[in-house]
Write a protein that holds these residues in place. Structure first.
Motif, PDB file in Angstrom:
ATOM      1  N   MET A  79       0.830  -1.210   0.000  1.00  0.00           N
ATOM      2  CA  MET A  79       0.000   0.000   0.000  1.00  0.00           C
ATOM      3  C   MET A  79       0.865   1.261   0.000  1.00  0.00           C
ATOM      4  O   MET A  79       0.468   2.280  -0.538  1.00  0.00           O
ATOM      5  N   ALA A  80       2.034   1.200   0.623  1.00  0.00           N
ATOM      6  CA  ALA A  80       2.961   2.339   0.647  1.00  0.00           C
ATOM      7  C   ALA A  80       4.249   1.893  -0.034  1.00  0.00           C
ATOM      8  O   ALA A  80       5.105   1.262   0.583  1.00  0.00           O
ATOM      9  N   LYS A  81       4.390   2.207  -1.313  1.00  0.00           N
ATOM     10  CA  LYS A  81       5.526   1.732  -2.102  1.00  0.00           C
ATOM     11  C   LYS A  81       6.819   2.487  -1.809  1.00  0.00           C
ATOM     12  O   LYS A  81       7.896   1.979  -2.070  1.00  0.00           O
ATOM     13  N   ARG A  82       6.725   3.704  -1.292  1.00  0.00           N
ATOM     14  CA  ARG A  82       7.925   4.515  -1.079  1.00  0.00           C
ATOM     15  C   ARG A  82       8.302   4.626   0.396  1.00  0.00           C
ATOM     16  O   ARG A  82       9.003   5.541   0.795  1.00  0.00           O
ATOM     17  N   ALA A  83       7.848   3.666   1.200  1.00  0.00           N
ATOM     18  CA  ALA A  83       8.141   3.669   2.629  1.00  0.00           C
ATOM     19  C   ALA A  83       8.599   2.279   3.049  1.00  0.00           C
ATOM     20  O   ALA A  83       8.359   1.295   2.342  1.00  0.00           O
ATOM     21  N   PHE A 114      -4.477  -9.403   1.607  1.00  0.00           N
ATOM     22  CA  PHE A 114      -3.766  -8.474   2.471  1.00  0.00           C
ATOM     23  C   PHE A 114      -3.058  -9.266   3.564  1.00  0.00           C
ATOM     24  O   PHE A 114      -3.683 -10.090   4.225  1.00  0.00           O
ATOM     25  N   THR A 115      -1.778  -8.999   3.759  1.00  0.00           N
ATOM     26  CA  THR A 115      -1.007  -9.738   4.756  1.00  0.00           C
ATOM     27  C   THR A 115      -0.981  -9.025   6.104  1.00  0.00           C
ATOM     28  O   THR A 115      -0.178  -9.365   6.963  1.00  0.00           O
ATOM     29  N   ALA A 119      -2.894  -2.995   6.283  1.00  0.00           N
ATOM     30  CA  ALA A 119      -2.980  -2.798   4.836  1.00  0.00           C
ATOM     31  C   ALA A 119      -4.434  -2.833   4.381  1.00  0.00           C
ATOM     32  O   ALA A 119      -4.862  -2.008   3.577  1.00  0.00           O
ATOM     33  N   ALA A 120      -5.199  -3.778   4.916  1.00  0.00           N
ATOM     34  CA  ALA A 120      -6.614  -3.868   4.556  1.00  0.00           C
ATOM     35  C   ALA A 120      -7.381  -2.632   5.017  1.00  0.00           C
ATOM     36  O   ALA A 120      -8.225  -2.114   4.295  1.00  0.00           O
ATOM     37  N   PHE A 146      -9.146 -11.196   0.519  1.00  0.00           N
ATOM     38  CA  PHE A 146      -8.904 -11.932   1.757  1.00  0.00           C
ATOM     39  C   PHE A 146      -8.042 -11.056   2.665  1.00  0.00           C
ATOM     40  O   PHE A 146      -7.150 -10.348   2.186  1.00  0.00           O
ATOM     41  N   VAL A 147      -8.290 -11.142   3.963  1.00  0.00           N
ATOM     42  CA  VAL A 147      -7.422 -10.514   4.953  1.00  0.00           C
ATOM     43  C   VAL A 147      -6.796 -11.652   5.747  1.00  0.00           C
ATOM     44  O   VAL A 147      -7.502 -12.480   6.343  1.00  0.00           O
TER      45      VAL A 147
END
Length: 176
Positions: A79-83, A114-115, A119-120, A146-147
């Motif tokens: 969800m946050a590609k630059r972090a 979602f892992t 994120a979910a 799925f979560v």
């Protein structure tokens, strides 16, 4: 296999192509994963052993082999590609819900997994306490969702393999 070039300062590249069976979605890579350039790379993370244990992969893969899973119909994004860092450390301004939705609609995987509840919750727009593990109610024009319980070693107290087994059954890969 076609990966999108990392031109935006992303910590790990997406592994996304049309027609995947499942895309695993984290909040952001851990600092360890970002440092070594591989998804779920911390030694205490259960991700790779769980994939094999429930039957999603035919053998135990190592984190550095993550790109090879595309041949099994498995993709990756965050969800946050630059972090990078632990969920609570990620600046909410770095979450890219619109980018995520566009990529899932472009690739059309059978399932999005979602892992983590974090994120979910970022995608669903609800507090983590309002999210149940497992398959989520169907959304129009979107893959099945799925979560999963977090495989992170930091989340050991909340670990539950059942949502992972449910995903494996949905994918038709559960060990019998």
């Amino acid at each position: 296999m076609a990966f999108r070039r990392n031109t935006r300062g992303e910590k790990l590249p997406d592994v996304l192509v049309p027609g995947l069976d499942v895309v695993f979605v984290g909040t952001a890579p851990s600092r360890r994963s970002a440092a070594v350039g591989a998804y779920y790379a911390h030694p205490g993370n259960r991700f790779w052993t769980t994939l094999h244990e429930v039957g999603i992969t035919p053998r135990l893969y190592e984190p550095h082999e993550y790109a090879e899973l595309i041949h099994l119909g498995i993709g990756f994004t965050d969800m946050a590609k630059r972090a990078s860092g632990m969920d609570h450390e990620i600046d909410p301004k770095l979450f890219e819900v619109e980018r995520f939705e566009q990529e899932m609609r472009r690739c059309r995987p059978r399932a999005v997994a979602f892992t983590s509840k974090k994120a979910a919750s970022v995608w669903m727009g609800v507090p983590t306490g309002n999210i149940q593990y497992g398959q989520q109610p169907r959304r129009p024009d979107f893959p099945e969702v799925f979560v999963l319980s977090s495989p992170s070693g930091a989340a050991r107290r909340a670990w539950n393999i059942e949502p992972w087994q449910e995903l494996a059954r949905f994918l038709g890969r559960a060990k019998t």
